[in-house]
Each structure stands twice: as structure tokens, then as C-alpha cells.
Design a protein around this motif. Structure first.
Motif, PDB file in Angstrom:
ATOM      1  N   LEU A 173       0.816  -1.211   0.000  1.00 56.17           N
ATOM      2  CA  LEU A 173       0.000   0.000   0.000  1.00 56.17           C
ATOM      3  C   LEU A 173       0.851   1.263   0.000  1.00 56.17           C
ATOM      4  N   LEU A 174       2.093   1.141   0.440  1.00 61.36           N
ATOM      5  CA  LEU A 174       2.934   2.307   0.697  1.00 61.36           C
ATOM      6  C   LEU A 174       3.801   2.654  -0.509  1.00 61.36           C
ATOM      7  N   SER A 175       3.943   3.942  -0.756  1.00 56.72           N
ATOM      8  CA  SER A 175       4.831   4.396  -1.827  1.00 56.72           C
ATOM      9  C   SER A 175       6.238   4.642  -1.312  1.00 56.72           C
ATOM     10  N   SER A 176       6.367   5.063  -0.053  1.00 55.67           N
ATOM     11  CA  SER A 176       7.686   5.318   0.513  1.00 55.67           C
ATOM     12  C   SER A 176       7.570   5.512   2.008  1.00 55.67           C
ATOM     13  N   VAL A 177       8.739   5.487   2.654  1.00 52.58           N
ATOM     14  CA  VAL A 177       8.860   5.894   4.050  1.00 52.58           C
ATOM     15  C   VAL A 177      10.012   6.883   4.097  1.00 52.58           C
ATOM     16  N   ASP A 178       9.819   8.000   4.800  1.00 48.13           N
ATOM     17  CA  ASP A 178      10.875   9.000   4.873  1.00 48.13           C
ATOM     18  C   ASP A 178      10.977   9.555   6.284  1.00 48.13           C
ATOM     19  N   ALA A 179      12.058  10.281   6.525  1.00 45.90           N
ATOM     20  CA  ALA A 179      12.288  10.831   7.859  1.00 45.90           C
ATOM     21  C   ALA A 179      13.004  12.159   7.750  1.00 45.90           C
ATOM     22  N   ILE A 180      12.864  12.966   8.793  1.00 47.97           N
ATOM     23  CA  ILE A 180      13.637  14.198   8.965  1.00 47.97           C
ATOM     24  C   ILE A 180      14.294  14.095  10.335  1.00 47.97           C
ATOM     25  N   GLY A 181      15.608  13.869  10.327  1.00 52.91           N
ATOM     26  CA  GLY A 181      16.350  13.730  11.566  1.00 52.91           C
ATOM     27  C   GLY A 181      17.197  14.949  11.843  1.00 52.91           C
ATOM     28  N   VAL A 182      18.189  14.773  12.702  1.00 59.82           N
ATOM     29  CA  VAL A 182      19.071  15.879  13.061  1.00 59.82           C
ATOM     30  C   VAL A 182      19.726  16.453  11.811  1.00 59.82           C
ATOM     31  N   GLY A 183      19.716  17.767  11.700  1.00 57.51           N
ATOM     32  CA  GLY A 183      20.299  18.406  10.531  1.00 57.51           C
ATOM     33  C   GLY A 183      19.595  18.090   9.240  1.00 57.51           C
ATOM     34  N   GLY A 184      18.336  17.644   9.328  1.00 64.49           N
ATOM     35  CA  GLY A 184      17.592  17.277   8.130  1.00 64.49           C
ATOM     36  C   GLY A 184      17.935  15.926   7.563  1.00 64.49           C
ATOM     37  N   LEU A 192      18.773   6.141  10.164  1.00 56.61           N
ATOM     38  CA  LEU A 192      19.004   7.499   9.702  1.00 56.61           C
ATOM     39  C   LEU A 192      20.450   7.694   9.267  1.00 56.61           C
ATOM     40  N   GLN A 193      20.659   8.603   8.321  1.00 59.99           N
ATOM     41  CA  GLN A 193      22.030   8.915   7.918  1.00 59.99           C
ATOM     42  C   GLN A 193      22.792   9.598   9.041  1.00 59.99           C
ATOM     43  N   ALA A 194      22.110  10.346   9.884  1.00 60.45           N
ATOM     44  CA  ALA A 194      22.741  11.013  11.022  1.00 60.45           C
ATOM     45  C   ALA A 194      21.763  11.014  12.180  1.00 60.45           C
ATOM     46  N   ASN A 195      22.308  11.017  13.398  1.00 53.36           N
ATOM     47  CA  ASN A 195      21.436  11.047  14.577  1.00 53.36           C
ATOM     48  C   ASN A 195      22.193  11.636  15.749  1.00 53.36           C
ATOM     49  N   LEU A 196      21.435  12.156  16.712  1.00 52.38           N
ATOM     50  CA  LEU A 196      21.987  12.849  17.867  1.00 52.38           C
ATOM     51  C   LEU A 196      21.377  12.301  19.142  1.00 52.38           C
ATOM     52  N   LYS A 197      22.225  11.969  20.098  1.00 49.60           N
ATOM     53  CA  LYS A 197      21.751  11.532  21.409  1.00 49.60           C
ATOM     54  C   LYS A 197      20.919  12.641  22.049  1.00 49.60           C
ATOM     55  N   GLY A 198      19.716  12.294  22.511  1.00 50.10           N
ATOM     56  CA  GLY A 198      18.819  13.285  23.085  1.00 50.10           C
ATOM     57  C   GLY A 198      17.978  14.003  22.050  1.00 50.10           C
ATOM     58  N   ILE A 205      28.561  28.236  16.789  1.00 49.18           N
ATOM     59  CA  ILE A 205      29.237  26.949  16.628  1.00 49.18           C
ATOM     60  C   ILE A 205      29.160  26.501  15.179  1.00 49.18           C
ATOM     61  N   ARG A 206      30.285  25.992  14.678  1.00 49.16           N
ATOM     62  CA  ARG A 206      30.319  25.391  13.361  1.00 49.16           C
ATOM     63  C   ARG A 206      30.961  24.001  13.462  1.00 49.16           C
ATOM     64  N   TYR A 207      30.266  23.000  12.963  1.00 45.29           N
ATOM     65  CA  TYR A 207      30.815  21.656  12.831  1.00 45.29           C
ATOM     66  C   TYR A 207      31.226  21.467  11.371  1.00 45.29           C
ATOM     67  N   SER A 208      32.309  20.730  11.158  1.00 44.91           N
ATOM     68  CA  SER A 208      32.768  20.569   9.778  1.00 44.91           C
ATOM     69  C   SER A 208      33.596  19.306   9.630  1.00 44.91           C
ATOM     70  N   PHE A 209      33.604  18.777   8.419  1.00 51.14           N
ATOM     71  CA  PHE A 209      34.492  17.670   8.068  1.00 51.14           C
ATOM     72  C   PHE A 209      34.631  17.605   6.553  1.00 51.14           C
ATOM     73  N   ASP A 237      25.800  24.067  11.101  1.00 52.39           N
ATOM     74  CA  ASP A 237      25.571  24.939  12.247  1.00 52.39           C
ATOM     75  C   ASP A 237      25.474  24.122  13.529  1.00 52.39           C
ATOM     76  N   ALA A 238      25.068  24.776  14.624  1.00 53.12           N
ATOM     77  CA  ALA A 238      25.017  24.102  15.924  1.00 53.12           C
ATOM     78  C   ALA A 238      24.011  22.959  15.949  1.00 53.12           C
ATOM     79  N   GLY A 239      23.044  22.972  15.059  1.00 50.85           N
ATOM     80  CA  GLY A 239      22.067  21.896  14.969  1.00 50.85           C
ATOM     81  C   GLY A 239      22.407  20.880  13.893  1.00 50.85           C
ATOM     82  N   PHE A 240      23.631  20.930  13.381  1.00 52.80           N
ATOM     83  CA  PHE A 240      24.126  20.035  12.337  1.00 52.80           C
ATOM     84  C   PHE A 240      23.391  20.221  11.007  1.00 52.80           C
ATOM     85  N   ASN A 241      22.793  21.389  10.821  1.00 52.35           N
ATOM     86  CA  ASN A 241      22.186  21.717   9.540  1.00 52.35           C
ATOM     87  C   ASN A 241      23.265  22.193   8.572  1.00 52.35           C
TER      88      ASN A 241
END
Length: 549
Positions: free
Chosen positions: A94-105, A120-126, A257-261, A273-277
Motif C-alpha cells: 500500500l505504501l509508496s515510501s517511508v521518509d524521515a527528517i532527523g538531526v540536521g535534516g 538514519l544517515q545522522a542522529n543525535l543523542k537526546g 558553533i560550526r561543525y565541519s568535516f 551549524d550548531a544543529g548540524f544543519n
């Protein structure tokens, strides 16, 4: 990496990334870096590409799922030719897809609604994620985490931790037929690089930043933030072969705050950014020689939003090698570039400094005309005087580069050393040159020359180009080590104000911790972390290990 020296020259096979682990899942999971060296590669010595996989293993990476299927077919159900575990088809059809919006989208690794296990491709404790099951004209109920929603609506899934205790069960019910499909949204993917924390006794405050990767290319690479208690605080996952390196946290002017890699998926520096966006993806701009080179993975500096320093490998033809006058030869030089608001405000190329060719200790067969990687930069930082300090692996040296005109003002180490270092004080194929809080210059010495890797600290008198000898508390030279390692590539050293040092041992032979923190005076360990092989990899390493508060 926990490995073993008992490596046979046998085929290494891992299971497909989506498969649940089992005893039958891996053939010869015991091989450590020793086999990579034995099998004819200079393991990762080039460290220039995005995959960093030995040529001898590239075919295995492509064949692994098929070979695994054939070999594991006799494992009593450990492998199913139908693929991942499936949910009730009455519901999934019945379903066409399943999707999610996690930390940083962050989205799901797979949006296939037939798969029972989701991640999820990324996740955050809490943190939490919004999960949605989509369909057209269906009548379903989605129940999870104490809430129930309908089709095409998001339900919130919280994650108190990033371990299996926070895995969420989702029940999707077809309200017409009564059929039920049960899904699991994992707090972290099943193919995450496993680790254990050994000693953990009053470690230096801060979170540990790692980038576990599989040098054979079988497994998915990750960025990790590990909390001081050893728990996983954040992860980001890429597909196998698309490695992540040089994960860091920067506080820019104004306090943001800036996170980067470095993200091989985009061949760019990923800035969040600080929210991993995602804020931006930074790549190199044209150099004065007219070429635009791909950004390199080794290091980067964030000075402010829109203001960055990054490095490149400059593959080009030169005709200025003093030992080979008049010859046009192809080399792989090193380049550094400062970008501000979309403009390259300063660019530096090693090939503009012909005196450096003679300083090379490795990969310097210029006459072969095949892109000699004679310098091989691997770190850069801005010093207090606004000039740059950069490490060059194949010069066995650290250079100071004047920001105003690109002149090399001093060379520490290697054949062109200007500080009079003794044989004991010199380093070999080093990484991660940094200023410590006490003003000393620190270096992680892979010490390929004799195999005893160590952290080094130099108290430099830059005016006289000598080591300071008048300060017993901060001697001109000091070497620190704890649990013995023979690192042949990568690595980092971070010296703290209280006398502890955090060492990321990079890539090494045998079974030992990947990260060690210890007191420089006594050698007493305060923290150890070890990455382990898994059902998806013969073993993992991390390019660096750094702490940020």
C-alpha cells in the motif's frame, strides 16, 4: 584497531551493508593492516584520493556482495537472496515510501517501505526524528513512541541514547484488512563501527571527535562524537568508499558553533551549524597558475562564516626543479588557499618554491615524470602572528609560511632543517602540527624511520631558529608516548594545559588502542578507545582524534 598478526593471504568478504550480522556473515574477518602491507601496497601512503583503497582490494569491494552470497548460502539462513528482512507485504504494497527528517535534516538510508529495519544517515543523542509512511488513497494507522498518526503524517521518534535501547518499534496497520507491519527505526545503523572504551579515569573534559573508516573500502565511513563517558553522542554516515575526515568543532567570532568535516560524497568541506544543519560546501577556487584543484581531505580551518583555509594537491607540469634543469616534468605539489566571501584572497603552491624539491625524503623520483608526490601536506593552522604553520609528510618537516607574500620563514625537521635538530629530535612522516596552550609546537611523529610513534613538543625561538634551553618547565624538545604503537600513517596529538596529551594513533599494525590519553610526566593513562572489526569490515581506523568542549 583490534586486529591480529595471524593473517593468511585469503579472500576477505563482508556481508552487504543492509544485512543483519551473524556468525556466518564474514569470511576471514581477522586480517589487520599487516596483510595490506604484505600484499604489495604502501598502505594509504598516498592518502590523496577519496577512497584510499589499495588497488589490490578494489575488485574485492565490487565483488564482495556476490561472493558473500555464494559463500554464505550454506550458513543456515544467515544470508537471504531476497535481501533485507521484509515486513508484511499486504501493508508494504500500500505504501509508496517511508521518509524521515532527523538531526540536521538527515533522511533515511533507505526509503524502501518493504524493509523492516530503518536507520538514519545522522542522529543525535537526546534528539528526535520525524518519520512518515506515505501512500495514496490508503487507510492506515502509524503507532510509535506513544503516538498514533495516519498516512502521510509525521510521527515523532525520540532517541534518549544512540544504542539499541533506544531503537523504536513502529506499527503500521491497514485499517481495511487489519494487516499489521512492524518496523524498527534503529538509533544507529547496524553497520556502525564498533568501539570499546578501556581506561576512563578522570580524562580531559570534552567530547572526542573521530572519523572511523575502513581502508579496504568494504564498510560505510562515519563521523563520531563520543562523550566523556564513552557513549556515542552523534554520528553521520556515508556510503562505502565516500570517506569522512578531519571532523572538528569551531567557535567563530560572535560565538556561533560550526561543525565541519571533509566529505568525499561532495569532494568538499561540509560546514554545519550548531544543529548540524548544512550551511555550505567549500571547494577550492582557481589558483594563480590558472588551475582549479580538488579540495583535499587532510585539514581545513574555519576563520568565520565565508572565511576558510583549505588545501589541495596540485598536479601540474613544472620546469623549475634545480637538479633537472630545462626539463618539463609532471609532479604533485601541495597547495594552500584562503577563501573569503567567495574570493581566493591568498594562495600558496609548493611548486613556486623550487628550493623545497631538494628537501623531499620520499616519493621524489622526479625524472620518472609520473606525478611525484614529493611534499604531501597534511595539516595547516594560523599562528598567533597570522602566518601559517603547515606539516609536509614527505619533507619530514613543518614549515612556517608568511601570509603576506608566501615566503617560507623557517623549516623544522627533515634534510632542510634550520633549527639544528638532533637525530633523536627529528621526526619521520609526521602529522598534525599544532600550537599547544603553552605555546609549544606539537607534532604527531609517525616515526616511520624506526617504528616507535610518539607525540612531540618543541619550544622554538623563531628569531634565532634554535630550541629554547632556558626554560626547564618548557624544554626545547620533549617526546611523549604511552601504550606502544607503530603507526605507519595518519595520527594526531593534542597537548592540554594540565599536562595530558590525547593521541590518535592513526593507522598501525597489530592490536592496540586507536586513541590514548595520558599524563606526559608519568605516562599514566586516563582514557583509551579501541575501534573493532565487525561483520562489515576487517577493521577501522580514524584519521585523527581530537577533543572539543
Amino acid at each position: 584497531m583490534n586486529g591480529t598478526g595471524l593473517c593468511a593471504s585469503t579472500l576477505n568478504v563482508t556481508a552487504p551493508q543492509w544485512q543483519e550480522p551473524s556468525r556466518c556473515m564474514v569470511v576471514n574477518l581477522r586480517c589487520s593492516a599487516e596483510n595490506r602491507l604484505r600484499n604489495g601496497g604502501e598502505a594509504m601512503s598516498g592518502f590523496k584520493g577519496t577512497a584510499m583503497i589499495l588497488d589490490a582490494h578494489q575488485l574485492l569491494v565490487r565483488l564482495a556482495p556476490w561472493v558473500a552470497a555464494a559463500v554464505l548460502g550454506g550458513c543456515g539462513g544467515g544470508y537471504s537472496s531476497s535481501g533485507p528482512a521484509q515486513v508484511n507485504s499486504t501493508v508494504s504494497n500500500l505504501l509508496s515510501s517511508v521518509d524521515a527528517i532527523g538531526v540536521g535534516g538527515a533522511g533515511l538510508i533507505s526509503n524502501d517501505p518493504t524493509h523492516q529495519f530503518l536507520a538514519l544517515q545522522a542522529n543525535l543523542k537526546g534528539g528526535s526524528a520525524q518519520l512518515r509512511f506515505s501512500c495514496a488513497g490508503c487507510n492506515i494507522s502509524v503507532a510509535a513512541a506513544g503516538s498514533t498518526v495516519g498516512a502521510n503524517q509525521y510521527v515523532t521518534i525520540p532517541f534518549a541514547t544512540l544504542d539499541s535501547s533506544s531503537d523504536a518499534t513502529i506499527t503500521v496497520t491497514d485499517n481495511v484488512s487489519g494487516a499489521i507491519a512492524t518496523y524498527t527505526l534503529r538509533a544507529r545503523p547496524v553497520d556502525h563501527p564498533p568501539y570499546t572504551v578501556g581506561t576512563n579515569s578522570n580524562p580531559e573534559p570534552g567530547d572526542l571527535y573521530l572519523t572511523p573508516f575502513d581502508p579496504q573500502g568494504f564498510a560505510a565511513p562515519y563521523a563520531y562524537i563520543v562523550a566523556s563517558d564513552g557513549s556515542l553522542k552523534y554520528y553521520y554516515r556515508n556510503r562505502p568508499g565516500l570517506e569522512i575526515h578531519d571532523f572538528k568543532k569551531t567557535i567563530i567570532p560572535g560565538g556561533a558553533i560550526r561543525y565541519s568535516f571533509y566529505d568525499a560524497a561532495d569532494s568538499a568541506i561540509r560546514v554545519m551549524d550548531a544543529g548540524f544543519n548544512l550551511l555550505t560546501k567549500v571547494t577550492a577556487l582557481p589558483f594563480p597558475d590558472g588551475n582549479t584543484y580538488a579540495v583535499d581531505l587532510h585539514d581545513h580551518v574555519i576563520l568565520d562564516d565565508g572565511h576558510y583555509i583549505l588545501g589541495v594537491y596540485a598536479a601540474k607540469t613544472v620546469s623549475n626543479i634545480p637538479a633537472l634543469p630545462g626539463q618539463s616534468l609532471f609532479v604533485s605539489g601541495a597547495g594552500l588557499q584562503e577563501i573569503q566571501n567567495g574570493v581566493a584572497v591568498f594562495s600558496w603552491l609548493s611548486t613556486d618554491h623550487p628550493e623545497l624539491y631538494a628537501c623531499s625524503t620520499s616519493h621524489n623520483d622526479f625524472a620518472a615524470n609520473n606525478g611525484a608526490d614529493y611534499a604531501h601536506w597534511n595539516s595547516v593552522m594560523v599562528d598567533a602572528d597570522t602566518n601559517w604553520i603547515a606539516s609536509f609528510k614527505y619533507l619530514d618537516a613543518v614549515l612556517k609560511i608568511r601570509r603576506s607574500d608566501g615566503a617560507v620563514t623557517w623549516i623544522l625537521g627533515g634534510p632542510c632543517d634550520q633549527f639544528g635538530l638532533s637525530a633523536t629530535q627529528k621526526f619521520s612522516h609526521q602529522h598534525h602540527a599544532r600550537r599547544a596552550a603553552d605555546g609549544r609546537l606539537t607534532v604527531f611523529d609517525d616515526n616511520n624511520a624506526d617504528g616507535n610513534s610518539r607525540a612531540l613538543a618543541f619550544n622554538l625561538d623563531e628569531a634565532t631558529k634554535t630550541l629554547v634551553t632556558t626554560n626547564p618547565a618548557l624544554p626545547g624538545f620533549a617526546a611523549f608516548t604511552s601504550d606502544a604503537h607503530a603507526s605507519f600513517n595518519l595520527g594526531s596529538a593534542q597537548l592540554f594545559a594540565d599536562g595530558k596529551v590525547l593521541v590518535g594513533w592513526g593507522e598501525f599494525l597489530g592490536a592496540a588502542s586507536d586513541v590514548s590519553e595520558f599524563d606526559t610526566a608519568s605516562g599514566a593513562l586516563s582514557f583509551q578507545l579501541t575501534l573493532h572489526p565487525s561483520a562489515y569490515s576487517n577493521g577501522y581506523f580514524s584519521y585523527r582524534a581530537q577533543k572539543f568542549q
